[in-house]
Design an enzyme around this catalytic site. Structure first.
Site, PDB file in Angstrom:
ATOM      1  N   HIS A 151       0.848  -1.199   0.000  1.00  0.00           N
ATOM      2  CA  HIS A 151       0.000   0.000   0.000  1.00  0.00           C
ATOM      3  C   HIS A 151       0.882   1.247   0.000  1.00  0.00           C
ATOM      4  O   HIS A 151       2.039   1.198   0.394  1.00  0.00           O
ATOM      5  CB  HIS A 151      -0.897   0.038   1.247  1.00  0.00           C
ATOM      6  N   ARG A 173      18.445   0.245 -10.329  1.00  0.00           N
ATOM      7  CA  ARG A 173      18.793   0.078 -11.746  1.00  0.00           C
ATOM      8  C   ARG A 173      19.306  -1.340 -11.940  1.00  0.00           C
ATOM      9  O   ARG A 173      19.785  -1.986 -10.991  1.00  0.00           O
ATOM     10  CB  ARG A 173      19.804   1.114 -12.203  1.00  0.00           C
TER      11      ARG A 173
END
Length: 173
Positions: free
Chosen positions: A95, A155
């Protein structure tokens, strides 16, 4: 883009309205179970608690380290595959409560995934089978299977193909 569903709210911020979105007793029960599990050194008991009381999917031989913080409000939206490791003090959220809306999203962690300590996984993210998440990573997007990712923002450091090539070189030495 993460896979979350958006729920707009009016008036006060969405977190102030939390018990309109999730029952108080569910949050209270989840909080107690998660806090007990955070300090439980017995992995089998911890996984049983997650499955039995929080309705999480936790695969066989998965190891959740000490101090891991599962989503208190929607733990049933977390799925962890078989033989994975969730590192110390990692946070897994399903959430996010914002000013004008809240968002919910399933977190799917594949088989044989390794997540380094102090990482944060945001809602709506899928981490593919065999992926490695470096310590301290903010996982804000899907992680391809077999890849090695890290950083904030996250990344891709090595793709599955690059990881396979690196592993083959080390075995030949």
């Amino acid at each position: 883009m993460r896979k979350t569903k958006r729920y707009p709210v009016e008036g006060s911020n969405s977190l102030w309205q939390i018990y309109k979105t999730v029952p108080f007793w569910k949050v209270a029960k989840s909080f107690v179970v998660i806090q007990l599990a955070r300090y439980t050194p017995y992995i089998g008991l911890k996984n049983w608690m997650y499955r039995k009381f929080l309705k999480m999917k936790v695969g066989d031989q998965t190891a959740v380290a000490l101090m891991v913080m599962m989503d208190v409000m929607f733990p049933e939206k977390i799925s962890i595959g078989r033989n994975s490791i969730i590192g110390y003090n990692t946070t897994i959220l399903a959430h996010e409560y914002l000013i004008k809306e809240y968002r919910l999203g399933d977190v799917i962690i594949g088989d044989e995934v390794m997540i380094g300590a102090n990482s944060t996984i945001l809602p709506g993210v899928t981490i593919g089978d065999g992926a490695i998440v470096s310590a301290g990573t903010l996982v804000h997007q899907d992680v391809p299977a077999g890849s090695f990712v890290g950083g904030n923002p996250m990344r891709v450091i090595y793709t599955k193909e690059e990881m396979d090539e690196r592993n083959n070189v080390h075995f030949m030495e």
